[in-house]
Design a protein around this motif. Structure first.
Motif, mmCIF file in Angstrom:
data_model
loop_
_atom_site.group_PDB
_atom_site.id
_atom_site.type_symbol
_atom_site.label_atom_id
_atom_site.label_comp_id
_atom_site.label_asym_id
_atom_site.label_seq_id
_atom_site.Cartn_x
_atom_site.Cartn_y
_atom_site.Cartn_z
ATOM 1 N N GLU A 96 0.923 -1.213 -0.125
ATOM 2 C CA GLU A 96 -0.060 0.080 -0.057
ATOM 3 C C GLU A 96 0.743 1.078 -0.115
ATOM 4 O O GLU A 96 0.638 2.222 -0.887
ATOM 5 C CB GLU A 96 -1.036 -0.132 1.175
ATOM 6 C CG GLU A 96 -1.931 -1.034 1.204
ATOM 7 C CD GLU A 96 -2.664 -1.230 2.668
ATOM 8 O OE1 GLU A 96 -3.993 -0.874 2.431
ATOM 9 O OE2 GLU A 96 -2.230 -1.300 3.703
ATOM 10 N N GLU A 97 1.812 1.306 0.648
ATOM 11 C CA GLU A 97 2.877 2.308 0.863
ATOM 12 C C GLU A 97 3.596 2.688 -0.343
ATOM 13 O O GLU A 97 3.494 3.722 -0.866
ATOM 14 C CB GLU A 97 3.866 2.111 1.865
ATOM 15 C CG GLU A 97 3.164 2.322 3.457
ATOM 16 C CD GLU A 97 4.369 1.923 4.403
ATOM 17 O OE1 GLU A 97 5.599 1.631 4.308
ATOM 18 O OE2 GLU A 97 4.133 2.303 5.576
ATOM 19 N N LEU A 98 3.744 1.611 -1.059
ATOM 20 C CA LEU A 98 4.388 1.730 -2.585
ATOM 21 C C LEU A 98 3.593 2.288 -3.416
ATOM 22 O O LEU A 98 3.661 3.343 -4.515
ATOM 23 C CB LEU A 98 5.105 0.427 -2.860
ATOM 24 C CG LEU A 98 6.265 -0.103 -2.222
ATOM 25 C CD1 LEU A 98 6.577 -1.269 -2.650
ATOM 26 C CD2 LEU A 98 7.393 0.781 -1.970
ATOM 27 N N TYR A 99 2.404 1.780 -3.390
ATOM 28 C CA TYR A 99 1.162 2.246 -4.198
ATOM 29 C C TYR A 99 0.974 3.872 -3.987
ATOM 30 O O TYR A 99 0.834 4.552 -4.900
ATOM 31 C CB TYR A 99 -0.041 1.714 -3.991
ATOM 32 C CG TYR A 99 -1.387 2.064 -4.733
ATOM 33 C CD1 TYR A 99 -1.442 2.038 -6.041
ATOM 34 C CD2 TYR A 99 -2.100 3.079 -4.108
ATOM 35 C CE1 TYR A 99 -2.481 2.645 -6.651
ATOM 36 C CE2 TYR A 99 -3.082 3.496 -4.558
ATOM 37 C CZ TYR A 99 -3.494 3.308 -5.951
ATOM 38 O OH TYR A 99 -4.389 3.963 -6.474
ATOM 39 N N PHE A 100 0.821 4.376 -2.604
ATOM 40 C CA PHE A 100 0.822 5.748 -2.345
ATOM 41 C C PHE A 100 1.982 6.569 -2.951
ATOM 42 O O PHE A 100 1.732 7.650 -3.255
ATOM 43 C CB PHE A 100 0.528 5.845 -0.865
ATOM 44 C CG PHE A 100 -0.505 5.426 -0.345
ATOM 45 C CD1 PHE A 100 -1.723 5.570 -0.851
ATOM 46 C CD2 PHE A 100 -0.542 4.569 0.987
ATOM 47 C CE1 PHE A 100 -3.047 5.169 -0.472
ATOM 48 C CE2 PHE A 100 -1.929 4.257 1.518
ATOM 49 C CZ PHE A 100 -2.986 4.515 0.755
ATOM 50 N N TRP A 101 3.311 5.982 -2.660
ATOM 51 C CA TRP A 101 4.319 6.544 -3.230
ATOM 52 C C TRP A 101 4.223 6.813 -4.504
ATOM 53 O O TRP A 101 4.381 7.946 -5.211
ATOM 54 C CB TRP A 101 5.688 5.725 -2.762
ATOM 55 C CG TRP A 101 6.960 6.457 -3.274
ATOM 56 C CD1 TRP A 101 7.557 5.962 -4.275
ATOM 57 C CD2 TRP A 101 7.561 7.450 -2.694
ATOM 58 N NE1 TRP A 101 8.655 6.890 -4.372
ATOM 59 C CE2 TRP A 101 8.883 7.752 -3.187
ATOM 60 C CE3 TRP A 101 7.475 8.123 -1.407
ATOM 61 C CZ2 TRP A 101 9.772 8.781 -2.974
ATOM 62 C CZ3 TRP A 101 8.386 9.094 -1.048
ATOM 63 C CH2 TRP A 101 9.336 9.224 -1.725
ATOM 64 N N ASP A 102 3.973 5.978 -5.351
ATOM 65 C CA ASP A 102 3.630 6.164 -6.875
ATOM 66 C C ASP A 102 2.492 6.933 -7.308
ATOM 67 O O ASP A 102 2.872 7.886 -7.997
ATOM 68 C CB ASP A 102 3.451 4.865 -7.553
ATOM 69 C CG ASP A 102 4.600 3.791 -7.670
ATOM 70 O OD1 ASP A 102 5.601 4.354 -7.521
ATOM 71 O OD2 ASP A 102 4.529 2.443 -7.553
ATOM 72 N N GLY A 134 1.112 13.126 -8.313
ATOM 73 C CA GLY A 134 0.393 14.516 -7.791
ATOM 74 C C GLY A 134 -0.499 14.108 -7.161
ATOM 75 O O GLY A 134 -1.428 15.128 -6.894
ATOM 76 N N ASP A 135 -1.035 13.071 -6.531
ATOM 77 C CA ASP A 135 -2.071 12.599 -6.006
ATOM 78 C C ASP A 135 -2.195 13.141 -4.424
ATOM 79 O O ASP A 135 -1.183 12.316 -3.624
ATOM 80 C CB ASP A 135 -2.418 10.915 -5.981
ATOM 81 C CG ASP A 135 -3.633 10.819 -5.231
ATOM 82 O OD1 ASP A 135 -4.040 11.371 -4.380
ATOM 83 O OD2 ASP A 135 -4.268 9.618 -5.544
ATOM 84 N N GLU A 136 -2.763 14.080 -4.035
ATOM 85 C CA GLU A 136 -2.874 14.792 -2.951
ATOM 86 C C GLU A 136 -3.168 13.750 -1.681
ATOM 87 O O GLU A 136 -2.618 13.900 -0.786
ATOM 88 C CB GLU A 136 -3.533 16.075 -2.950
ATOM 89 C CG GLU A 136 -2.964 17.064 -3.724
ATOM 90 C CD GLU A 136 -3.626 18.527 -3.718
ATOM 91 O OE1 GLU A 136 -4.306 18.896 -2.796
ATOM 92 O OE2 GLU A 136 -3.486 19.190 -4.493
ATOM 93 N N ASN A 137 -4.158 13.113 -1.944
ATOM 94 C CA ASN A 137 -4.644 12.001 -1.050
ATOM 95 C C ASN A 137 -3.525 11.111 -0.632
ATOM 96 O O ASN A 137 -3.383 10.683 0.454
ATOM 97 C CB ASN A 137 -5.836 11.312 -1.386
ATOM 98 C CG ASN A 137 -7.074 12.335 -1.438
ATOM 99 O OD1 ASN A 137 -7.260 13.241 -0.756
ATOM 100 N ND2 ASN A 137 -8.188 12.152 -2.372
ATOM 101 N N ALA A 138 -2.953 10.638 -1.623
ATOM 102 C CA ALA A 138 -1.654 9.538 -1.517
ATOM 103 C C ALA A 138 -0.658 10.281 -0.521
ATOM 104 O O ALA A 138 0.058 9.565 0.310
ATOM 105 C CB ALA A 138 -1.213 9.181 -2.738
ATOM 106 N N TYR A 139 -0.390 11.635 -0.864
ATOM 107 C CA TYR A 139 0.537 12.385 -0.213
ATOM 108 C C TYR A 139 0.163 12.515 1.353
ATOM 109 O O TYR A 139 0.984 12.166 2.254
ATOM 110 C CB TYR A 139 0.723 13.817 -0.833
ATOM 111 C CG TYR A 139 1.572 14.541 -0.047
ATOM 112 C CD1 TYR A 139 3.015 14.468 -0.004
ATOM 113 C CD2 TYR A 139 1.125 15.791 0.537
ATOM 114 C CE1 TYR A 139 3.770 15.706 0.431
ATOM 115 C CE2 TYR A 139 1.727 16.856 1.294
ATOM 116 C CZ TYR A 139 3.234 16.439 1.228
ATOM 117 O OH TYR A 139 4.093 17.560 1.793
ATOM 118 N N ALA A 140 -1.156 12.806 1.227
ATOM 119 C CA ALA A 140 -1.606 12.912 2.853
ATOM 120 C C ALA A 140 -1.520 11.550 3.598
ATOM 121 O O ALA A 140 -1.210 11.491 4.927
ATOM 122 C CB ALA A 140 -2.926 13.339 2.759
#
Length: 193
Positions: free
Chosen positions: A10-16, A21-27
């Protein structure tokens, strides 16, 4: 306050997604790591405003540079290595003649919430916890850092070696030596109480 923990996938997905530019993944990454990074930095300084500034600066820089960031196999390792470099640079700038080995280390103390139903067991746990913290604080700085990375951050020995800039055998030696010292200290504490 508990922090969010995601699986590595999940973390690697959020990183990608964050790099796209996905602000939700950054958050999500921020919420997952802000407390971990704070605890890690607390090993090196008790200057809370400095720690908060470094974490803030790191996440601002990550957002600004998201398009140029590469892949990573471990978001945790990437963020911990990045925050350590940033904090050490700030500490060295504050104290020009201090080497990395001389950075004062403050150990992260585990605070456990009290439960009315288990007051006695909580008090015993607190007492043991305090003795363990005293024992850990008595370790040499490098042993203390290795123990923190191994048992609190769950890094593997190769990641610890990379982060501490030492070889794998040195990691084994530090952890083994630290565990031996802790066992000796905890045994002495039990005998004296």
């Amino acid at each position: 306050m508990a922090h969010l923990r995601y699986k590595q996938e999940e973390e690697l997905y959020f990183w990608d997604q964050f790099r796209k530019g996905d602000e939700n993944a950054y958050a999500c990454l921020y919420r997952s790591y802000v407390h971990i990074l704070y605890q890690y930095c607390s090993q090196f300084t008790i200057d809370k405003p400095l720690i908060k500034d470094c974490i803030h600066d790191l996440f601002v820089e990550l957002w600004r540079n998201r398009m140029t960031l590469g892949d990573t196999t471990s978001v945790r390792f990437y963020l911990m290595a990045s925050i350590k470099r940033k904090l050490v640079r700030h500490l060295n700038a504050q104290q020009k003649h201090t080497s990395n080995e001389d950075i004062p280390v403050e150990y992260w103390h585990i605070n456990t919430p009290s439960h009315e139903n288990h007051l006695i067991s909580e008090e015993e746990f607190e007492s043991t916890n305090q003795h363990l913290n005293v024992a850990v604080n008595g370790l040499p700085r490098r042993q203390r850092e290795a123990i923190f990375l191994k048992f609190y951050m769950n890094l593997n020995n190769h990641e610890i070696a990379d982060l501490m800039k030492i070889n794998i055998q040195s990691v084994y030696n530090l952890v083994f030596g630290a565990l031996g010292n802790l066992k000796k200290q905890m045994t002495l504490e039990r005998l004296t109480f």
